[in-house]
Design a protein around this motif. Structure first.
Motif, short mmCIF file in Angstrom:
data_model
loop_
_atom_site.label_atom_id
_atom_site.label_comp_id
_atom_site.label_asym_id
_atom_site.label_seq_id
_atom_site.Cartn_x
_atom_site.Cartn_y
_atom_site.Cartn_z
N ILE A 131 0.83 -1.21 0.00
CA ILE A 131 0.00 0.00 0.00
C ILE A 131 0.87 1.26 0.00
CG2 ILE A 131 -1.59 1.35 1.43
CD1 ILE A 131 -2.82 -1.32 2.32
N LEU A 132 1.96 1.22 0.75
CA LEU A 132 2.84 2.38 0.87
C LEU A 132 3.88 2.45 -0.24
CD1 LEU A 132 3.46 2.27 4.74
CD2 LEU A 132 1.87 3.76 3.50
N ASP A 158 -3.04 1.61 15.35
CA ASP A 158 -3.31 2.67 14.38
C ASP A 158 -2.00 3.27 13.89
OD1 ASP A 158 -2.46 4.21 16.54
OD2 ASP A 158 -4.49 4.72 17.15
N LEU A 159 -2.12 4.30 13.06
CA LEU A 159 -0.93 4.92 12.47
C LEU A 159 -0.04 5.54 13.54
CD1 LEU A 159 -2.36 6.64 9.25
CD2 LEU A 159 -1.05 4.53 9.42
N ILE A 192 9.61 5.73 5.33
CA ILE A 192 8.34 5.12 5.75
C ILE A 192 7.48 6.14 6.48
CG2 ILE A 192 7.29 3.35 7.21
CD1 ILE A 192 9.76 1.63 6.70
N MET A 193 8.12 6.95 7.32
CA MET A 193 7.38 7.98 8.05
C MET A 193 6.71 8.95 7.08
SD MET A 193 6.64 8.96 11.19
CE MET A 193 7.95 8.43 12.32
N GLN A 198 1.68 10.86 4.30
CA GLN A 198 0.88 11.07 3.08
C GLN A 198 -0.45 10.34 3.17
OE1 GLN A 198 3.43 9.76 -0.09
NE2 GLN A 198 4.78 11.53 0.04
N LEU A 199 -0.41 9.08 3.65
CA LEU A 199 -1.65 8.32 3.80
C LEU A 199 -2.55 8.96 4.85
CD1 LEU A 199 -3.30 5.81 3.02
CD2 LEU A 199 -2.02 4.53 4.75
N GLU A 200 -1.96 9.45 5.91
CA GLU A 200 -2.72 10.10 6.98
C GLU A 200 -3.41 11.36 6.48
OE1 GLU A 200 -1.85 10.62 11.71
OE2 GLU A 200 -0.33 11.34 10.31
#
Length: 401
Positions: A131-132, A158-159, A192-193, A198-200
């Protein structure tokens, strides 16, 4: 011998004339071979989708529907008749009765409905990496962090939990983790962070956390034996393809993992309808597409069927299109050279026939008309429930209304 269960999709049109009593049906046994509903805007895709969902509910098959435009919720209200409905019912010789179907609203955003969430741990490092769009080094680091949390009995819900572990691995916990599991590349931790941020920003925090949704709850029927229509309201996620892809990837992976092997079933355990399917594949990485391809190939044996709804078939990758067992093709418009080329290629996907020129017919279909190609219970292209179909229409291909 068990009687075959079929879904009534519509009637037959030959030379623009409905043929009384002739019906187009799809075998319920073939629906877990997946399908496609496509056509230009305003040609009747949503109505075809609604008819298919209603027919499935009627035989006790629950559905999960991605409702991006808000068109499906009307199935929960009792319908009323009009002259068009009465005329169509007369042609296919059916007794039409308006009725309501059981629905359940769900949401992954601010829309009202049951909130669908999964924990980071349930996603796992493999799915989350795809996904990432992480590279091999970043994926290895993510796997190390999941293993570290498992060994330490640290929940990843969670994130925020995952970001906390990342900060710990890149800071004061680096020595501890490296001693136990190997090198911790700081640049990969920072990468990764950034991907998580970006997803957040697209609302990814809404699909991670507790309580975790149980996919078994999707397979319910009401007190009358009608299959439950689970509607995920997604009217506010059209501009967030990363969020939609992440959610769908997690959902399909969870369904694939939880549902037992069924083999060939007389009717599906669950049908999943993905409207505006281009959002699922838009900007998807090669790794994510490969993972989707694998799940779609194997999920059939779980008794799960997938139906993609989109404007043009080329919104769907070819390797996935090649696996589909039925197509409901509404009209396409040939306004540009690219459109004409796409229609020419699409027409070659239908069975050949001297009765109709499929390439021309696709552009001549009216609103509510479609070309339908499907499989019978033995996996062959069906000629429908009547005997003279081959003299009227291409083998396995019906002009339906």
């Amino acid at each position: 011998m068990t009687k075959e269960t079929t879904l009534l999709i519509g009637g037959v049109v030959v030379d623009n004339t409905p043929i009384d009593g002739q019906k187009v049906t799809i075998s319920a046994k073939s629906l877990n071979r997946h399908g496609l509903i496509s056509g230009a805007t305003g040609t009747g895709k949503t109505k075809s989708l609604q008819v298919l969902i209603e027919e499935l509910s009627g035989i006790g098959v629950p559905s999960l529907v991605m409702d991006i435009k808000g068109d499906i919720s009307g199935l929960g209200a009792e319908g009323s008749t009009n002259q068009i409905i009465e005329k169509r019912a007369h042609h296919i010789q059916m007794d039409w009765i308006g009725k309501r179907f059981p629905i359940e609203f769900m949401s992954i955003s601010d829309e009202p409905g049951v909130s669908l969430k999964s924990t980071i741990s349930e996603f796992g490092p493999v799915i989350l990496s795809k996904i990432l769009s992480l590279n091999d080094t970043q994926t290895s680091l993510l796997s190390i962090l999941f293993l570290f949390c498992d060994d330490k009995k640290l929940p990843l819900l969670d994130l925020d939990d995952l970001k906390t572990v990342l900060r710990y691995a890149a800071g004061e916990g680096k020595t501890e983790i490296q001693k136990m599991y190997g090198l911790v590349p700081i640049n990969s931790a920072h990468a990764i962070m950034r991907r998580l941020t970006q997803l957040e920003q697209q609302g990814g925090n809404r699909i991670f956390g507790e309580p975790s949704f149980d996919v078994d709850d999707l397979c319910r029927t009401d007190e009358n034996g009608l299959g439950m229509i689970n509607i995920i309201r997604l009217t506010d996620v059209q501009s967030k393809p990363a969020l939609f892809s992440a959610f769908m990837m997690a959902l399909l992976a969870e369904v694939f993992e939880v549902f037992p092997e069924k083999g060939d079933v007389d009717k599906p355990e669950l049908m999943i309808f993905i409207d505006e399917a281009h959002l699922l594949f838009k900007n998807a990485s090669r790794e994510l597409l490969d993972q989707l391809d694998t799940i779609i190939k194997l999920i059939r044996s779980k008794g799960i069927g997938l139906v993609f709804i989109t404007q043009t078939p080329d919104d769907i990758p070819e390797n996935i299109l090649s696996q589909l067992g039925f197509k409901i093709q509404h009209a396409l418009r040939a306004f540009t050279a690219r459109d004409r080329k796409a229609i020419k290629l699409l027409s070659q996907n239908f069975p050949e026939s001297d009765a109709y020129d499929v390439e021309s017919l696709i552009t001549e279909l009216g609103i509510g008309e479609a070309l339908i190609s499907s499989l019978d219970r033995k996996g062959k292209y069906t000629t429908g429930s009547f005997t003279n179909a081959t003299s009227l229409l291409p083998y396995g291909c019906f002009k339906s209304f």
